[in-house]
Design an enzyme around this catalytic site. Sequence first.
Site, PDB file in Angstrom:
ATOM      1  N   PRO A  86       5.856 -32.438  -6.277  1.00  0.00           N
ATOM      2  CA  PRO A  86       5.891 -31.001  -5.963  1.00  0.00           C
ATOM      3  C   PRO A  86       7.296 -30.410  -6.075  1.00  0.00           C
ATOM      4  O   PRO A  86       7.464 -29.194  -6.097  1.00  0.00           O
ATOM      5  CB  PRO A  86       5.363 -30.927  -4.523  1.00  0.00           C
ATOM      6  N   GLU A 113       3.093 -40.170   0.023  1.00  0.00           N
ATOM      7  CA  GLU A 113       4.091 -40.088   1.093  1.00  0.00           C
ATOM      8  C   GLU A 113       5.531 -40.200   0.598  1.00  0.00           C
ATOM      9  O   GLU A 113       6.445 -40.375   1.375  1.00  0.00           O
ATOM     10  CB  GLU A 113       3.796 -41.151   2.155  1.00  0.00           C
ATOM     11  N   ARG A 150      -5.978 -30.629 -25.540  1.00  0.00           N
ATOM     12  CA  ARG A 150      -6.728 -29.575 -26.227  1.00  0.00           C
ATOM     13  C   ARG A 150      -5.895 -28.858 -27.294  1.00  0.00           C
ATOM     14  O   ARG A 150      -6.431 -28.180 -28.155  1.00  0.00           O
ATOM     15  CB  ARG A 150      -7.339 -28.585 -25.222  1.00  0.00           C
ATOM     16  N   ASP A 164      -5.827 -18.054 -26.454  1.00  0.00           N
ATOM     17  CA  ASP A 164      -5.722 -18.438 -25.044  1.00  0.00           C
ATOM     18  C   ASP A 164      -4.942 -17.422 -24.221  1.00  0.00           C
ATOM     19  O   ASP A 164      -3.996 -16.822 -24.722  1.00  0.00           O
ATOM     20  CB  ASP A 164      -4.943 -19.755 -24.903  1.00  0.00           C
TER      21      ASP A 164
HETATM   22  N1  ADE Z   1       2.082 -34.483  -6.184  1.00  0.00           N
HETATM   23  C1  ADE Z   1       1.782 -33.869  -5.020  1.00  0.00           C
HETATM   24  N2  ADE Z   1       1.697 -32.554  -5.171  1.00  0.00           N
HETATM   25  C2  ADE Z   1       1.969 -32.294  -6.493  1.00  0.00           C
HETATM   26  C3  ADE Z   1       2.029 -31.119  -7.270  1.00  0.00           C
HETATM   27  N3  ADE Z   1       1.826 -29.913  -6.740  1.00  0.00           N
HETATM   28  N4  ADE Z   1       2.321 -31.245  -8.572  1.00  0.00           N
HETATM   29  C4  ADE Z   1       2.550 -32.466  -9.117  1.00  0.00           C
HETATM   30  N5  ADE Z   1       2.501 -33.605  -8.433  1.00  0.00           N
HETATM   31  C5  ADE Z   1       2.206 -33.531  -7.125  1.00  0.00           C
END
Ligand code: ADE
Length: 224
Positions: A86, A113, A150, A164
């Site tokens: 994230p 984690e 794709r 697209d």
């Molecule tokens: N792992 C946990 N959350 C994630 C996200 N939003 N994007 C990519 N990998 C992740």
Amino acid sequence: MKIDILTLFPDMYNHFLTESIIGRAIKEKKVEINIYNIRDYSKDPHKKVDDYPFGGGKGMVLMPQPIFDAIKDLKDKDSYVILLTPQGKTYNQKMAYQLSLKKHIIIICGHYEGFDERIRTLADLELSIGDYILTGGELASMVITDSITRLLDGVITKESHLNDSFNNSLLDYPVYTRPAIYEGLEVPEVLLSGHHKNIEKWRYEEQLKRTKERRPDLLGDDNK
Ligand code: ADE
């Protein structure tokens, strides 16, 4: 194009790899997608892949050894390594196009984690699929693999992805099929006219209108 995915949950990919457009692309050898279990690379006698964090704190941390060994095994001069987290750059369609030009992509699915910080040194790019937290990178790896596959030659027709949403920073135009009137809701007359120039003009205007209404942030921005 070859995509190798490193994961602790290989079974999550069973249907992803056999169904729909991805399943067909693999069968027709337009793409090769391999799933590797991170645990298989563990040198621990019990195949352990995570451990407690130095300095204390809750949760387990993915150890560097299995990931370093997997990358050593899989990487060659054409490989591009993506780490899913994230904290990565937010993924978008422009990146999908850039990645679809690579010969070999290795995707490392992060651990729910956290992973040892040294794993970051292996990555050419860290990616996130959005500002929310998943339990791991598996779903994110499917999103990225799907959106790249794709775009590969022969997977879907060129016209399908030229229109697209996000191409030219515009959302796609609305489409309709039979019947021409359904529950009192009518298909715009121009689409029934057979006049191709007018249809093209209408579609472009609809793209602009839609983008202004729904995603004004895309206008005046090249979607970088
Ligand atoms: N792992 C946990 N959350 C994630 C996200 N939003 N994007 C990519 N990998 C992740």
